[in-house]
Design an enzyme around this catalytic site. Structure first.
Site, short mmCIF file in Angstrom:
data_model
loop_
_atom_site.label_atom_id
_atom_site.label_comp_id
_atom_site.label_asym_id
_atom_site.label_seq_id
_atom_site.Cartn_x
_atom_site.Cartn_y
_atom_site.Cartn_z
N ASP A 12 0.88 -1.18 0.00
CA ASP A 12 0.00 0.00 0.00
C ASP A 12 0.92 1.23 0.00
O ASP A 12 1.36 1.68 1.06
CB ASP A 12 -0.89 -0.03 1.25
CG ASP A 12 -1.85 1.14 1.30
OD1 ASP A 12 -2.09 1.77 0.26
OD2 ASP A 12 -2.37 1.43 2.40
N GLU A 72 -1.98 -1.54 -4.31
CA GLU A 72 -3.24 -0.80 -4.39
C GLU A 72 -3.19 0.13 -5.59
O GLU A 72 -2.23 0.88 -5.77
CB GLU A 72 -3.48 -0.01 -3.11
CG GLU A 72 -4.81 0.72 -3.12
CD GLU A 72 -5.27 1.13 -1.74
OE1 GLU A 72 -5.44 0.25 -0.88
OE2 GLU A 72 -5.47 2.33 -1.52
N ASP A 145 -2.22 1.08 7.43
CA ASP A 145 -1.46 0.87 6.19
C ASP A 145 -0.99 -0.58 6.09
O ASP A 145 -0.89 -1.14 4.99
CB ASP A 145 -0.25 1.82 6.13
CG ASP A 145 -0.66 3.28 6.19
OD1 ASP A 145 -1.09 3.81 5.15
OD2 ASP A 145 -0.61 3.86 7.27
#
Lengths: 168, 168
Positions: A12, A72, A145
């Site tokens: 991420d 992501e 996260d």
């Protein structure tokens, strides 16, 4: 797939905080390998921070030898200055994967939420709850996260399984 | 500064075409070391293309050992999707510099044009003309991405000189 199963790294990306989560699937069982955050020094120039992201991701790839990576896809509705910053972090992380010869798949945040929680608009705490449940861990106090990165890795495992079942 | 002068790499990043230009300043004279473009394969996934950019930049740094790098600051007025793509290319290039321990300075396109041509709104052909003149070369048939990258490198040399003269 060998005896050690399949290992996926989820990422991420962010210039300030990049979450990572590494999971292994073996005989249909998903387990945690490693997870955490890469926090860059905001006092350093952007170039040095991107170098930190690259080096840490490259180090994780060398240590855990994941088979594939999932990242992501960045939500692009914000302004172009923040899209540029996020793009830089993403570019550093993806370059590290490419240089290690690892294929990276991208997933929209709504896709990850739908995959894990069954609701594309689930909030981050619901995603974190499902991540802990799937991995069979509790009270990890992971940063969001980190759970996001693990969710991306688990989503990719599920998508791979669906694709194999569909004979793709 | 040793006997070999100071060597600067200029980079004009893009996911499709990344221009690079390497120049040397020795005894006040600027000369060409290497210049060209990194063209990525548009049929390959973005990850592989970012890996190509990273690997080619890392190779140029290893071959020519530049002292410093300069990169175009991306113009962010376009939409966020293109800012994201450009950010990724920029992130891959900057990570390569950071991993090699090279400091990267960023310059706005208008700053580069003002520095070389004396007009922040000069067109690319005027910039190309000045680049060839400064380097003492003619009819190079360089791509505009190449002359832009060389312009960024020359701009950085000039800015370093101004900074030293100002005692910064």
């Amino acid at each position: 797939m060998g005896d050690s199963g399949i290992v996926i790294i989820g990422i991420d990306p962010g210039t300030r905080v990049t979450g990572f989560g590494i999971v292994r699937e073996l005989s249909g069982q998903v387990s945690l390998v490693d997870a955490g955050t890469i926090r860059t020094d905001s006092k350093k120039p952007m170039c040095a921070r991107l170098g930190q992201i690259y080096a840490r991701i490259a180090g994780l790839l060398a240590s855990h030898s994941p088979d594939e990576a999932a990242i992501e896809n960045i939500f692009v509705a914000s302004n172009s200055a923040s899209a540029l910053k996020l793009g830089q972090a993403r570019g550093a992380a993806m370059a590290a994967c490419a240089v290690s010869g690892i294929i990276v798949s991208g997933y929209e945040p709504t896709k990850v939420k739908l995959n894990l929680v069954g609701n594309g608009r689930a909030d981050k705490s619901q995603v974190a709850f499902m991540v802990e449940r799937i991995l069979g861990v509790k009270n990890t106090k992971w940063a969001l996260d980190t759970t996001d990165a693990l969710a991306i890795a688990i989503c990719h495992l599920n998508e791979r399984r669906f694709a194999r079942m569909a004979g793709k």
